[in-house]
Design an enzyme around this catalytic site. Structure first.
Site, PDB file in Angstrom:
ATOM      1  N   LEU A 117       1.772   2.249  21.318  1.00 25.73           N
ATOM      2  CA  LEU A 117       2.556   2.512  20.115  1.00 25.73           C
ATOM      3  C   LEU A 117       2.168   3.899  19.615  1.00 25.73           C
ATOM      4  O   LEU A 117       0.986   4.233  19.534  1.00 25.73           O
ATOM      5  CB  LEU A 117       2.260   1.476  19.017  1.00 25.73           C
ATOM      6  CG  LEU A 117       2.831   0.068  19.198  1.00 25.73           C
ATOM      7  CD1 LEU A 117       2.411  -0.823  18.044  1.00 25.73           C
ATOM      8  CD2 LEU A 117       4.350   0.097  19.303  1.00 25.73           C
ATOM      9  N   ASP A 118       3.161   4.706  19.268  1.00 27.83           N
ATOM     10  CA  ASP A 118       2.878   6.036  18.726  1.00 27.83           C
ATOM     11  C   ASP A 118       2.098   5.921  17.423  1.00 27.83           C
ATOM     12  O   ASP A 118       2.166   4.885  16.744  1.00 27.83           O
ATOM     13  CB  ASP A 118       4.185   6.788  18.477  1.00 27.83           C
ATOM     14  CG  ASP A 118       4.881   7.194  19.770  1.00 27.83           C
ATOM     15  OD1 ASP A 118       4.209   7.176  20.823  1.00 27.83           O
ATOM     16  OD2 ASP A 118       6.086   7.506  19.729  1.00 27.83           O
ATOM     17  N   PRO A 119       1.364   6.972  17.046  1.00 28.40           N
ATOM     18  CA  PRO A 119       0.540   6.906  15.842  1.00 28.40           C
ATOM     19  C   PRO A 119       1.270   6.432  14.581  1.00 28.40           C
ATOM     20  O   PRO A 119       0.708   5.643  13.796  1.00 28.40           O
ATOM     21  CB  PRO A 119       0.052   8.356  15.689  1.00 28.40           C
ATOM     22  CG  PRO A 119      -0.042   8.846  17.101  1.00 28.40           C
ATOM     23  CD  PRO A 119       1.137   8.228  17.793  1.00 28.40           C
TER      24      PRO A 119
END
Length: 290
Positions: free
Chosen positions: A53-55
């Site tokens: 998951l992206d930040p």
């Protein structure tokens, strides 16, 4: 070789060394950073998340602890579900529901430039795409899709097809495989649960937050093997017919999980023979878990 106790009889140490937390990832850190923090606080050598998951993205990130990381491959092809904000660059059309439904099924995607994978055109399946609510230039979408689907790219492509342009706003993962957002635990809750047990001996909260790693295999067909067969399996031998006590499937090439009679998982693998046979291999191993 010592076989693990039954999942409901494990000590807190045993849970942390072969467990899974249905983590509610916060915005800010990457999935890799979150897994590293979980590993360190659990006092384990390893931890693995269930899919990048992206930040800025939040939500369902089941995280495996200790030797539970051997089950990470179960998530490789897991169906994911997201809630995404579609930011339109023009007025929201009145027929948006029927329009986005056209994106269900197989779509073509090329990973974005910042992706860690090769930027080759590939096919991903959108199992379900629905509009939850709309505003003047904004829509809330629910997306159920194949693993590896880029929701940011999907939002961009919807905008191109509409002719208005669009981009993705906030994104939250609401489900991964059999885990969903009804049983999430935050990083703070995990920290407090572990601290409460270590400092005060109260393991109640820890048992609510950390589940036995077998939870990952909830929908995987089960093969029960005799306790006497476990030592050979632990050494890498296939599961042979005389050691099989029961099986939920007889269909060859099915991915299965093998359990000891006490409910402790022993290995995962592929069914290659008849579970009712009297000789020959039945399960070819992929990962030994004891």
């Amino acid at each position: 070789m010592t076989m693990r106790p039954s999942p409901d009889e494990r000590t807190p140490e045993e849970l942390l060394s072969f467990g899974v937390v249905n983590l509610d990832k916060p915005p800010g850190p990457s999935a890799h950073q979150v897994a590293g923090w979980m590993r360190d606080h659990a006092g384990q050598e390893r931890a693995a998340h269930s899919g990048t998951l992206d930040p800025k993205v939040t939500g369902c990130l089941p995280t495996l602890l200790g030797t539970g990381v051997r089950l990470a491959q179960v998530f490789d092809d897991a169906v994911k579900e997201y809630v995404a904000v579609l930011e339109l660059h023009g007025r929201t059309p009145t027929d948006l529901d029927s329009f986005v439904a056209e994106f269900e099924g197989d779509i073509y995607q090329k990973p974005p430039r910042k992706s860690a994978v090769a930027r080759r055109l590939r096919v991903r399946e959108i199992h379900d795409l629905a509009v939850i609510e709309t505003g003047e230039r904004r829509a809330l979408l629910r997306v159920r899709c194949e693993s590896g689907t880029y929701i940011r790219k999907l939002c961009h492509d919807i905008g191109l097809a509409l002719g208005t342009g669009a981009h993705m706003g906030d994104l939250r993962r609401t489900a991964t495989a059999t885990f969903d957002d009804t049983t999430l635990a935050t990083m703070h809750e995990f920290h407090d649960a572990v601290t409460e047990w270590r400092e005060h001996g109260d393991e109640t909260w820890l048992r609510e937050v950390v589940q036995p790693a077998e939870r990952v295999l909830r929908d995987v067909p089960r093969v029960t093997v005799a306790e006497s067969a476990v030592p050979e399996i632990a050494e890498g031998a296939p599961v042979y017919a005389p050691g099989v006590l029961d099986s939920e499937t007889s269909e060859k090439e099915t991915f299965v999980a093998c359990y000891a009679p006490n409910g402790s998982v022993v290995c995962i693998g592929t069914l290659v023979g008849d579970p009712a046979a009297t000789s020959g291999p039945v399960v070819e191993l992929e990962r030994v878990l004891v």
